[in-house]
Design a protein around this motif. Structure first.
Motif, PDB file in Angstrom:
ATOM      1  N   MET A  50       0.830  -1.214   0.000  1.00 26.14           N
ATOM      2  CA  MET A  50       0.000   0.000   0.000  1.00 26.14           C
ATOM      3  C   MET A  50       0.862   1.261   0.000  1.00 26.14           C
ATOM      4  N   LEU A  51       2.027   1.180  -0.647  1.00 28.81           N
ATOM      5  CA  LEU A  51       2.934   2.317  -0.727  1.00 28.81           C
ATOM      6  C   LEU A  51       3.045   2.872  -2.140  1.00 28.81           C
ATOM      7  N   LEU A  52       2.460   2.172  -3.095  1.00 28.28           N
ATOM      8  CA  LEU A  52       2.401   2.711  -4.449  1.00 28.28           C
ATOM      9  C   LEU A  52       1.288   3.748  -4.528  1.00 28.28           C
ATOM     10  N   GLU A  53       0.204   3.440  -3.857  1.00 30.86           N
ATOM     11  CA  GLU A  53      -0.858   4.408  -3.609  1.00 30.86           C
ATOM     12  C   GLU A  53      -1.530   4.040  -2.301  1.00 30.86           C
ATOM     13  N   ARG A  54      -1.932   5.059  -1.546  1.00 30.79           N
ATOM     14  CA  ARG A  54      -2.541   4.791  -0.241  1.00 30.79           C
ATOM     15  C   ARG A  54      -3.871   4.068  -0.409  1.00 30.79           C
ATOM     16  N   SER A  55      -4.147   3.191   0.544  1.00 31.40           N
ATOM     17  CA  SER A  55      -5.333   2.346   0.474  1.00 31.40           C
ATOM     18  C   SER A  55      -6.465   2.908   1.325  1.00 31.40           C
ATOM     19  N   PRO A  56      -7.713   2.690   0.917  1.00 30.52           N
ATOM     20  CA  PRO A  56      -8.862   3.061   1.752  1.00 30.52           C
ATOM     21  C   PRO A  56      -9.176   2.015   2.819  1.00 30.52           C
ATOM     22  N   MET A  57      -8.347   0.992   2.915  1.00 28.54           N
ATOM     23  CA  MET A  57      -8.566  -0.106   3.849  1.00 28.54           C
ATOM     24  C   MET A  57      -8.701   0.397   5.285  1.00 28.54           C
TER      25      MET A  57
ATOM     26  N   PRO B 112       4.971   4.834 -11.931  1.00 32.60           N
ATOM     27  CA  PRO B 112       5.495   5.884 -11.028  1.00 32.60           C
ATOM     28  C   PRO B 112       5.279   5.515  -9.567  1.00 32.60           C
ATOM     29  N   ALA B 113       6.280   5.817  -8.745  1.00 36.01           N
ATOM     30  CA  ALA B 113       6.207   5.537  -7.308  1.00 36.01           C
ATOM     31  C   ALA B 113       6.445   6.829  -6.543  1.00 36.01           C
ATOM     32  N   PRO B 114       5.469   7.292  -5.766  1.00 35.95           N
ATOM     33  CA  PRO B 114       5.636   8.530  -5.007  1.00 35.95           C
ATOM     34  C   PRO B 114       6.597   8.328  -3.838  1.00 35.95           C
ATOM     35  N   PRO B 115       7.173   9.403  -3.302  1.00 37.22           N
ATOM     36  CA  PRO B 115       8.032   9.269  -2.116  1.00 37.22           C
ATOM     37  C   PRO B 115       7.213   8.840  -0.912  1.00 37.22           C
ATOM     38  N   ARG B 116       7.839   8.059  -0.050  1.00 40.46           N
ATOM     39  CA  ARG B 116       7.183   7.599   1.168  1.00 40.46           C
ATOM     40  C   ARG B 116       8.171   7.664   2.330  1.00 40.46           C
ATOM     41  N   PHE B 117       7.638   7.939   3.527  1.00 37.30           N
ATOM     42  CA  PHE B 117       8.451   7.989   4.733  1.00 37.30           C
ATOM     43  C   PHE B 117       8.172   6.745   5.574  1.00 37.30           C
TER      44      PHE B 117
END
Length: 363
Positions: free
Chosen positions: A23-30, A267-272
Motif C-alpha cells: 500500500m505504498l504505491l498508492e494509499r489504500s482506503p482499507m 510511477p512511485a511517489p516518495p514515502r516515509f
C-alpha cells in the motif's frame, strides 16, 4: 519435454510489486484493522512505528483507530516474527506466537540470560512468572522482585528473560498508544485475550499471506521475514497453487497467481518509513527496496528512519520541533525533491500538528 524457464523479474519490477502490496504505491482506503491483517503485523519495537507505517499506507489514517484496537484487545503488541515485537491482530497473535516459538527456543541458550539461567527448573520459573503477570500485568523489572526469593541461586534478571523467551507475552496499554505510553508491562496473551494459543498453527496459510503482502519471494525470503527455518518443503507443497519467477540472480521466486505485479515503470511517489519496517526487513535479498548498494545509518543511530524516492530507499530522516530533516544518499532531481518536500509537509502535519513546519535537506 524441456521445462520453460521462469520469467525473470528485475529489482525494479519486484520493487513495484512490493510497493503495490504494501500500500505504498498508492494509499489504500482499507480500514486500520484490515491493513494490519493484510501486512501480517507491523514491527513495533519503537511504539510509534506502526502509526507512521500505517499513515504512509492508508488514506486518512487516524491514530485513534489503532489506539482503539489496542484498548479493545483486537490488536496486541507481542514478540513474534524474528523474535521481535510486532503489532498484530489478536487472532494472528494466537497463531503466530506459537508458530514462531522455535525462533525463541533457538536463540535463548546463546544469550547471556540463557547462559546465566542454565540449570534452573525452567518450567517452575515459567509457572511462577505466569501466575504473577496474570494476576497483575507488570514490567520484567517488577517481575524480578517476585522471582528473586523463589530462585535465590540465580540472577532474577536472567530468569525474567527466560520467561520472556518461553511464554507468549503481550505488552498491555497504555504501552504503544499514540496519545500516551508507558514502560512495557506484560501479561500472557491467553490471559489478555481470554483464548488459548493455537496448538498447531498452519504454516502454509501464513506463507500464503506473506506472499500476498511481500511477494514474489523465495523460501529464504520468508525465512528472513519470520525467523523460521526449513520453509523450503512448505513452498514445495504449495507449488501447485503458485506461479514462479526468477530474480536477476537466478533465485526462484514464488507468488500468488492473482497478485498484483505492476509494470516496472509505474510511477512511485516518495514515502516515509519508521525506524523499523517490514518493507525493509522482510527479505533475504533486499535489492528490491534497498537497491544494489544499501546504505547503513551513521554510528550515532540518529538517521535510522528512511524515505523512498522512485520506490527505493534514498535517504534518512528525523523530526524535531516541527522540523523534518532529510539526508539523501545522493542527488535527487528537482521534480523528485518537490514531491519529497510535499510528502514531508504532510508527514509533519501528522507528527507535529501544533508546530511551525519546515523541511530541511542536508548534504
Amino acid at each position: 519435454m524441456v521445462k520453460a524457464a521462469a520469467p525473470v523479474l528485475s529489482p525494479r519490477a519486484l520493487n513495484r510489486a512490493l510497493l503495490a502490496r504494501q500500500m505504498l504505491l498508492e494509499r489504500s482506503p482499507m480500514a486500520t484493522a484490515d491493513a494490519i491483517g493484510h501486512l501480517v503485523g507491523l514491527q513495533a519495537q519503537v511504539p510509534t512505528d506502526p502509526y507512521i507505517g500505517l499513515w504512509s499506507r492508508l488514506q486518512d489514517f487516524r491514530p485513534q483507530s489503532l489506539e482503539q484496537l489496542l484498548v479493545d484487545r483486537k490488536a496486541v503488541r507481542i514478540a513474534a516474527m524474528r523474535g521481535t515485537i510486532h503489532l498484530m491482530l489478536a487472532a494472528d497473535a494466537l497463531q503466530l506466537r506459537t508458530l514462531t516459538q522455535p525462533v525463541f527456543d533457538r536463540a535463548f541458550p546463546h544469550t547471556p540470560f540463557g547462559k546465566g539461567s542454565k540449570g534452573v527448573d525452567a518450567a517452575a520459573v515459567v509457572r511462577a512468572a505466569r501466575a504473577a503477570v496474570e494476576a497483575n500485568a507488570m514490567t520484567l523489572v517488577e517481575l524480578r522482585k517476585i522471582l528473586a526469593p523463589r530462585f535465590p541461586e540465580f540472577d532474577a534478571a536472567h530468569l525474567s528473560y527466560l520467561f520472556h523467551y518461553a511464554a507468549p507475552l503481550v505488552q498491555v496499554p497504555p504501552r504503544g498508544l499514540w496519545s500516551k505510553s508507558s514502560a512495557p508491562k506484560v501479561t500472557t496473551v491467553e490471559h489478555w485475550l481470554g483464548k488459548p494459543v493455537a496448538k498447531r498453527p498452519a504454516v502454509d496459510k501464513i506463507v500464503l499471506r506473506y506472499l500476498a503482502a511481500f511477494g514474489p519471494a523465495s523460501a529464504m525470503d520468508a525465512q528472513s521475514w519470520s525467523g523460521l527455518t526449513k520453509l523450503g518443503p512448505v513452498f514445495e507443497k504449495l507449488r501447485p497453487r503458485l506461479v514462479t519467477f526468477a530474480d536477476d540472480g537466478g533465485r526462484e521466486l514464488f507468488d500468488l497467481p492473482e497478485a498484483s505485479r505492476p509494470d516496472a515503470d509505474t510511477p512511485a511517489p516518495p514515502r516515509f518509513l519508521p525506524v523499523y519496517d517490514n518493507l525493509t526487513l522482510g527479505f533475504a535479498n533486499r535489492d528490491r527496496i534497498a537497491g544494489a548498494k544499501p546504505r547503513k545509518p551513521p554510528a550515532d543511530n540518529v538517521w535510522v528512519k528512511s524515505f523512498t524516492v522512485d520506490g527505493f530507499i534514498a535517504g534518512f530522516w528525523k523530526e524535531a520541533g516541527g522540523t523534518l530533516t532529510l539526508e539523501p544518499f545522493g542527488a535527487v532531481s528537482k521534480k523528485q525533491t518537490s514531491a519529497l518536500v510535499a510528502e514531508g509537509r504532510r508527514l509533519l502535519a501528522f507528527l507535529a500538528p501544533d508546530e511551525k513546519h519546515e523541511v530541511a535537506i542536508v548534504a
